[in-house]
Design a protein around this motif. Structure first.
Motif, mmCIF file in Angstrom:
data_model
loop_
_atom_site.group_PDB
_atom_site.id
_atom_site.type_symbol
_atom_site.label_atom_id
_atom_site.label_comp_id
_atom_site.label_asym_id
_atom_site.label_seq_id
_atom_site.Cartn_x
_atom_site.Cartn_y
_atom_site.Cartn_z
ATOM 1 N N ARG A 191 -14.675 29.317 -24.749
ATOM 2 C CA ARG A 191 -16.107 29.714 -24.630
ATOM 3 C C ARG A 191 -16.674 29.926 -23.484
ATOM 4 N NH1 ARG A 191 -17.189 22.556 -23.290
ATOM 5 N NH2 ARG A 191 -19.057 23.401 -24.149
ATOM 6 N N LEU A 192 -17.468 30.442 -24.397
ATOM 7 C CA LEU A 192 -18.721 31.862 -23.120
ATOM 8 C C LEU A 192 -19.757 31.639 -23.784
ATOM 9 C CD1 LEU A 192 -18.289 34.647 -22.618
ATOM 10 C CD2 LEU A 192 -18.967 35.385 -24.168
ATOM 11 N N GLU A 193 -20.064 31.859 -22.369
ATOM 12 C CA GLU A 193 -22.189 31.509 -21.741
ATOM 13 C C GLU A 193 -22.334 32.033 -23.073
ATOM 14 O OE1 GLU A 193 -19.268 31.664 -19.494
ATOM 15 O OE2 GLU A 193 -19.197 30.062 -18.974
ATOM 16 N N ARG A 194 -23.545 32.689 -23.074
ATOM 17 C CA ARG A 194 -24.636 33.047 -24.297
ATOM 18 C C ARG A 194 -25.193 33.894 -23.192
ATOM 19 N NH1 ARG A 194 -24.808 27.558 -26.391
ATOM 20 N NH2 ARG A 194 -25.282 27.840 -28.454
ATOM 21 N N GLY A 195 -25.674 33.948 -21.856
ATOM 22 C CA GLY A 195 -25.623 34.339 -21.227
ATOM 23 C C GLY A 195 -24.864 34.719 -20.425
ATOM 24 N N TYR A 196 -24.450 35.709 -19.094
ATOM 25 C CA TYR A 196 -23.249 35.873 -18.569
ATOM 26 C C TYR A 196 -23.201 35.010 -17.350
ATOM 27 C CZ TYR A 196 -26.763 39.156 -16.991
ATOM 28 O OH TYR A 196 -28.092 39.573 -17.665
ATOM 29 N N LEU B 137 -15.617 36.497 -6.780
ATOM 30 C CA LEU B 137 -17.231 35.421 -7.236
ATOM 31 C C LEU B 137 -15.782 34.400 -8.488
ATOM 32 C CD1 LEU B 137 -18.401 38.020 -9.465
ATOM 33 C CD2 LEU B 137 -19.711 36.888 -7.925
ATOM 34 N N GLY B 138 -16.794 33.199 -8.564
ATOM 35 C CA GLY B 138 -15.679 31.930 -9.324
ATOM 36 C C GLY B 138 -16.088 31.605 -10.722
ATOM 37 N N TYR B 139 -15.187 31.136 -11.082
ATOM 38 C CA TYR B 139 -15.678 30.669 -13.212
ATOM 39 C C TYR B 139 -14.569 29.668 -12.916
ATOM 40 C CZ TYR B 139 -16.829 31.202 -17.232
ATOM 41 O OH TYR B 139 -16.523 31.014 -18.365
ATOM 42 N N PRO B 140 -15.721 29.151 -13.546
ATOM 43 C CA PRO B 140 -14.873 27.818 -14.266
ATOM 44 C C PRO B 140 -14.255 28.035 -14.915
ATOM 45 C CG PRO B 140 -17.418 27.678 -14.269
ATOM 46 C CD PRO B 140 -17.295 28.720 -13.580
ATOM 47 N N MET B 141 -12.832 27.786 -14.883
ATOM 48 C CA MET B 141 -12.165 28.025 -16.673
ATOM 49 C C MET B 141 -12.185 27.134 -17.632
ATOM 50 S SD MET B 141 -10.676 31.049 -16.218
ATOM 51 C CE MET B 141 -10.654 32.200 -14.582
ATOM 52 N N GLY B 142 -13.077 27.187 -17.927
ATOM 53 C CA GLY B 142 -13.192 26.293 -19.257
ATOM 54 C C GLY B 142 -14.712 25.907 -19.705
ATOM 55 N N SER B 143 -15.195 27.478 -18.490
ATOM 56 C CA SER B 143 -16.489 27.792 -18.696
ATOM 57 C C SER B 143 -17.415 26.916 -18.695
ATOM 58 C CB SER B 143 -16.726 27.655 -20.469
ATOM 59 O OG SER B 143 -16.655 26.211 -20.899
ATOM 60 N N PHE B 144 -18.507 27.138 -18.226
ATOM 61 C CA PHE B 144 -20.324 26.904 -17.312
ATOM 62 C C PHE B 144 -19.842 24.950 -18.501
ATOM 63 C CE2 PHE B 144 -21.896 27.957 -13.384
ATOM 64 C CZ PHE B 144 -20.975 30.005 -13.297
ATOM 65 N N GLY B 145 -20.072 25.873 -19.921
ATOM 66 C CA GLY B 145 -20.418 24.534 -20.366
ATOM 67 C C GLY B 145 -19.018 23.399 -20.276
ATOM 68 N N GLU B 146 -18.118 23.411 -19.547
ATOM 69 C CA GLU B 146 -17.193 22.678 -19.666
ATOM 70 C C GLU B 146 -17.993 21.181 -18.524
ATOM 71 O OE1 GLU B 146 -12.483 21.473 -19.722
ATOM 72 O OE2 GLU B 146 -13.385 22.929 -18.450
ATOM 73 N N THR C 236 -22.931 26.950 -23.132
ATOM 74 C CA THR C 236 -21.588 28.212 -24.648
ATOM 75 C C THR C 236 -21.574 27.837 -25.347
ATOM 76 O OG1 THR C 236 -20.069 26.159 -23.990
ATOM 77 C CG2 THR C 236 -20.223 28.104 -21.883
ATOM 78 N N PHE C 237 -21.420 29.022 -26.336
ATOM 79 C CA PHE C 237 -20.465 29.076 -27.582
ATOM 80 C C PHE C 237 -19.096 29.033 -27.460
ATOM 81 C CE2 PHE C 237 -21.010 33.462 -29.114
ATOM 82 C CZ PHE C 237 -21.152 34.430 -28.232
ATOM 83 N N LEU C 238 -19.088 29.498 -29.044
ATOM 84 C CA LEU C 238 -17.393 29.531 -28.961
ATOM 85 C C LEU C 238 -17.122 30.796 -29.228
ATOM 86 C CD1 LEU C 238 -15.471 26.509 -31.261
ATOM 87 C CD2 LEU C 238 -15.783 27.098 -28.702
ATOM 88 N N VAL C 239 -16.099 31.428 -28.956
ATOM 89 C CA VAL C 239 -15.737 33.412 -29.681
ATOM 90 C C VAL C 239 -13.888 33.020 -29.277
ATOM 91 C CG1 VAL C 239 -15.627 35.665 -28.525
ATOM 92 C CG2 VAL C 239 -17.535 34.502 -28.183
ATOM 93 N N GLY C 240 -13.601 33.319 -30.387
ATOM 94 C CA GLY C 240 -12.017 33.205 -30.029
ATOM 95 C C GLY C 240 -10.655 32.289 -30.284
ATOM 96 N N GLY C 241 -11.617 31.347 -30.219
ATOM 97 C CA GLY C 241 -11.578 29.319 -29.782
ATOM 98 C C GLY C 241 -12.554 29.598 -27.610
#
Ligand SMILES: Cc1cc2nc3c(=O)[nH]c(=O)nc-3n(C[C@H](O)[C@H](O)[C@H](O)COP(=O)(O)OP(=O)(O)OC[C@H]3O[C@@H](n4cnc5c(N)ncnc54)[C@H](O)[C@@H]3O)c2cc1C
Length: 446
Positions: A48-53, A192-201, A41-46
């Motif tokens: 963490r977002l995956e580089r690829g969805y 669909l599942g998404y870990p709030m806080g991102s896969f990076g976390e 992940t990288f940071l966008v608007g504070g």
């Protein structure tokens, strides 16, 4: 045991986690300055977002179990996804079987045929019977030529470029199975599942646990060579970031080594391999992912996932992450991935962020006529190498073994995931499997 691991993506970290949990020492080397590999992940608007969805399917139980085990289960949200298909200059809803029935570009008979065969695919567990036939042949024969050309060919072209007509039906079968597993009923929307806080976390937490269990992880640390003596892997030649620049590299010794790099990198790290194994490595070609992410001041569409079945658009997928996850997590930005899977020698792969932006933006008005370039607050460009192995017919017969011809050297990469398509779930499963293999072999004195 002392195990050296190349790569801190899902596979390498899962292997290190299990090994250290059982009291062994694992040392992970990652050439990037971050954990998570393709799911980093990288940071966008504070936020963490995956580089690829990234998202999870309900059937991704290995990843879900790991998330639970790490104590992050409460952060895993299951969200309804809106799917669209862009065809013939307009966006069609494609979330449920009802949407297929309303899909006017095909005649009613054709729609029913697509629906019927989709159902058959979703109910079939014997994927072996699709191994020797291409998706093109199978779909054309069962669903009809027009359905193939309207729906499937643009999608296969999008994912596999000029290799679109060589893709095995098994690969497409896997996609049908995933989709049905993520629905609560046959007519329901998928969740669909998404870990709030991102896969990076998730991967950072995994990294912390590995260290708490006594392992070590080195970032910005590139493995330059696997040391093999008399047919046995004995160590890794590594270049560490804090190393004296005078020192070329350092050799560290291990009882076993797990490589999680793409096959073409693995080949460069090891001495010449026996021909039969090398052929298996060479047999699989990869496509890269080229992703342009737009941070918009408002939504582009109401869809999370949009397949582009229209060759006049220069991207194959539009994934509006903030139609799955709240934009408030990213400082109110609406995040849209525009994606392609080119080969690394393609023109598209070479293009800069600005060139991609100039090429892509004019087409967004086709999706939303109101779209204006002034909506773009920021944009980000990521290239992910080794993103998608090309899965041709009879692929299952050509997969390289995890146990390589060199004793104590194991390979665990995305080309070995089959019949499912690559994904974090399967890399976690594979990492854990190979960790077990290492220990079993040591016990057996192999
Ligand atoms: C655009 C895109 C979208 C995706 N969407 C999803 C999704 O929605 N859901 C999902 O579950 N999965 C998704 N995936 C797939 C998923 O991210 C991967 O399958 C998974 O992360 C692969 O993990 P891995 O550990 O096997 O490999 P990688 O993540 O590739 O890890 C290998 C690591 O090895 C490192 N490395 C390579 N060479 C060296 C060296 N010489 N020395 C040290 N380190 C080295 C690399 O830097 C890398 O970090 C997506 C992938 C892409 C590209």
């Amino acid at each position: 045991m002392r195990v050296g691991i190349i790569g801190a993506g899902a596979a390498g970290l899962a292997a290190a986690y299990d090994l250290t949990k059982l009291g062994h020492y694992a040392e992970v080397f990652e050439q990037a300055p971050f954990l998570g590999g393709q799911a980093s992940t990288f940071l966008v608007g504070g936020g963490r977002l995956e580089r690829g969805y990234h998202h999870l399917f309900v059937s991704d139980t290995d990843m879900v179990d790991l998330i639970q085990e790490l104590g992050l289960g409460e952060k895993l949200a299951w969200l309804e996804s809106q799917v669209g298909l862009f065809h013939g200059g307009r966006l069609w809803d494609f979330s449920t079987p009802w949407d297929l029935l309303r899909f006017k570009p095909l005649s009613l008979v054709q729609r029913l045929r697509v629906g019927l065969w989709s159902l058959v695919l979703q109910k079939t567990s014997n994927w072996q019977k699709y191994e020797s036939v291409t998706a093109q042949e199978w779909i054309t024969r069962r669903m009809g030529k027009e359905a193939y050309q309207v729906i499937w060919e643009p999608l296969l072209r999008g994912k596999f470029g000029e290799n679109y007509d060589q893709i095995s039906m098994t690969w497409l079968w896997g996609k049908f199975r995933l989709r049905v597993s993520s629905r609560q009923g046959i007519l329901a929307r998928e969740r669909l599942g998404y870990p709030m806080g991102s896969f990076g976390e998730v991967f950072d937490t995994l990294g912390e646990r590995i260290e708490q269990q006594g392992g070590d992880i080195h970032l910005s640390a590139r493995v330059q060579r696997v040391v093999v003596e008399d047919g046995t892997a004995t160590g890794l030649e590594v270049k560490l970031p804090d190393q004296d620049p005078e020192i070329e590299a350092e050799i560290r010794s291990y009882d076993a080594i797990i490589a999680t790099t793409p096959s073409y990198i693995f080949t460069r790290l090891v001495p010449p391999l026996p021909v039969a194994y090398q052929e298996r490595l060479d047999n699989v070609r990869y496509l890269a992912a080229v992703v342009l992410i737009l941070a918009l001041d408002r939504p582009l569409s109401d869809k999370y996932w949009m397949n582009i079945a229209d060759l006049s658009l220069p991207f194959v997928g539009v994934i509006e992450h903030t139609n799955l996850v709240d934009p408030a997590l990213y400082g109110g930005n609406h995040l849209v991935y525009l994606t392609n899977y080119p080969s690394r020698d393609s023109e598209l792969y070479q293009m800069s962020a600005e060139e991609l932006l100039a090429a892509y933006l004019p087409h967004l008005q086709k999706i939303n006529p109101q779209f204006d370039p002034s909506w773009v607050r920021e944009y980000f460009h990521h290239k992910i190498d080794g993103a998608q192995p090309i899965i041709g017919v009879n692929y299952g017969q050509r997969i390289p073994e995890h146990r390589t011809p060199f004793r104590n050297l194991y390979l665990a990469n995305t080309t070995q995931i089959y019949p499912e398509d690559r994904g974090t779930n399967y890399s976690v499963r594979m990492g854990r499997l190979v960790a077990r293999m290492v220990l079993e072999d040591a016990q057996a004195g192999c």
